[in-house]
Design a protein around this motif. Structure first.
Motif, PDB file in Angstrom:
ATOM      1  N   TYR A 291      -3.707 -12.030  39.452  1.00  0.00           N
ATOM      2  CA  TYR A 291      -3.031 -11.196  38.469  1.00  0.00           C
ATOM      3  C   TYR A 291      -2.182 -12.364  37.824  1.00  0.00           C
ATOM      4  O   TYR A 291      -1.246 -12.944  38.382  1.00  0.00           O
ATOM      5  CB  TYR A 291      -2.263 -10.227  39.033  1.00  0.00           C
ATOM      6  CG  TYR A 291      -1.308  -9.468  37.944  1.00  0.00           C
ATOM      7  CD1 TYR A 291      -1.903  -8.721  36.920  1.00  0.00           C
ATOM      8  CD2 TYR A 291      -0.054  -9.905  37.819  1.00  0.00           C
ATOM      9  CE1 TYR A 291      -1.223  -8.060  35.971  1.00  0.00           C
ATOM     10  CE2 TYR A 291       0.734  -9.275  36.855  1.00  0.00           C
ATOM     11  CZ  TYR A 291       0.091  -8.396  35.917  1.00  0.00           C
ATOM     12  OH  TYR A 291       0.970  -7.910  34.836  1.00  0.00           O
TER      13      TYR A 291
ATOM     14  N   TRP B 206      -8.575 -12.250  44.333  1.00  0.00           N
ATOM     15  CA  TRP B 206      -8.217 -11.913  42.832  1.00  0.00           C
ATOM     16  C   TRP B 206      -6.856 -12.316  42.163  1.00  0.00           C
ATOM     17  O   TRP B 206      -6.059 -12.150  43.277  1.00  0.00           O
ATOM     18  CB  TRP B 206      -8.543 -10.181  42.751  1.00  0.00           C
ATOM     19  CG  TRP B 206      -8.531  -9.945  41.383  1.00  0.00           C
ATOM     20  CD1 TRP B 206      -9.604  -9.921  40.227  1.00  0.00           C
ATOM     21  CD2 TRP B 206      -7.407  -9.439  40.499  1.00  0.00           C
ATOM     22  NE1 TRP B 206      -9.234  -9.556  39.053  1.00  0.00           N
ATOM     23  CE2 TRP B 206      -7.839  -9.009  39.218  1.00  0.00           C
ATOM     24  CE3 TRP B 206      -6.057  -9.005  40.728  1.00  0.00           C
ATOM     25  CZ2 TRP B 206      -6.959  -8.502  38.151  1.00  0.00           C
ATOM     26  CZ3 TRP B 206      -5.304  -8.236  39.791  1.00  0.00           C
ATOM     27  CH2 TRP B 206      -5.778  -8.236  38.600  1.00  0.00           C
TER      28      TRP B 206
ATOM     29  N   CYS C   5      -5.518  -3.732  43.999  1.00  0.00           N
ATOM     30  CA  CYS C   5      -6.432  -4.915  43.715  1.00  0.00           C
ATOM     31  C   CYS C   5      -7.809  -4.174  42.895  1.00  0.00           C
ATOM     32  O   CYS C   5      -8.514  -3.118  43.645  1.00  0.00           O
ATOM     33  CB  CYS C   5      -6.895  -5.678  44.838  1.00  0.00           C
ATOM     34  SG  CYS C   5      -7.892  -7.025  44.468  1.00  0.00           S
TER      35      CYS C   5
ATOM     36  N   CYS D  79      -4.373 -11.773  45.415  1.00  0.00           N
ATOM     37  CA  CYS D  79      -4.827 -10.940  46.406  1.00  0.00           C
ATOM     38  C   CYS D  79      -5.049 -11.880  47.845  1.00  0.00           C
ATOM     39  O   CYS D  79      -5.933 -12.592  47.883  1.00  0.00           O
ATOM     40  CB  CYS D  79      -5.781 -10.010  46.158  1.00  0.00           C
ATOM     41  SG  CYS D  79      -6.378  -9.102  47.303  1.00  0.00           S
TER      42      CYS D  79
ATOM     43  N   PHE E 109      -0.461  -9.055  47.985  1.00  0.00           N
ATOM     44  CA  PHE E 109      -0.533 -10.311  47.114  1.00  0.00           C
ATOM     45  C   PHE E 109       0.484 -11.144  47.242  1.00  0.00           C
ATOM     46  O   PHE E 109       1.655 -11.014  47.764  1.00  0.00           O
ATOM     47  CB  PHE E 109      -0.262  -9.676  45.588  1.00  0.00           C
ATOM     48  CG  PHE E 109      -1.357  -9.072  44.992  1.00  0.00           C
ATOM     49  CD1 PHE E 109      -2.176  -9.510  43.992  1.00  0.00           C
ATOM     50  CD2 PHE E 109      -1.871  -7.779  45.420  1.00  0.00           C
ATOM     51  CE1 PHE E 109      -3.414  -9.129  43.313  1.00  0.00           C
ATOM     52  CE2 PHE E 109      -3.071  -7.246  44.660  1.00  0.00           C
ATOM     53  CZ  PHE E 109      -3.698  -7.974  43.871  1.00  0.00           C
TER      54      PHE E 109
END
Length: 80
Positions: free
Chosen positions: A41, A39, A67, A34, A77
């Protein structure tokens, strides 16, 4: 080092076949971060807390995916 990385990618893609033929391609498992909060993924892990199974590609996430930390959409992202 290169040989280890090659086999790691190969194992994810074709664990039962060695060696890869030049014509065979493999979908790399990617991570996306992000841009707002950081954050991450990880396609290999998915996001089980939200019902996203391990192995789910980022492009296959629902268009309304947000997010979990800051609430921004997929368009915020970047590849890690």
């Amino acid at each position: 080092m290169f040989q280890k990385a090659f086999y790691a990618v190969y194992y994810v893609c074709q664990p039962d076949r060695l060696p890869l033929k030049k014509s065979e391609r493999c979908d790399k498992i990617m991570k996306y971060v992000c841009d707002v909060c950081g954050w991450e993924y990880d396609e290999e892990l998915g996001y089980p807390e939200a019902g996203i199974a391990p192995g789910t590609k980022f492009e296959d996430l629902p268009e309304d995916f947000e997010c979990p930390m800051c609430g921004v959409g997929k368009d915020q992202f970047s590849e890690a």
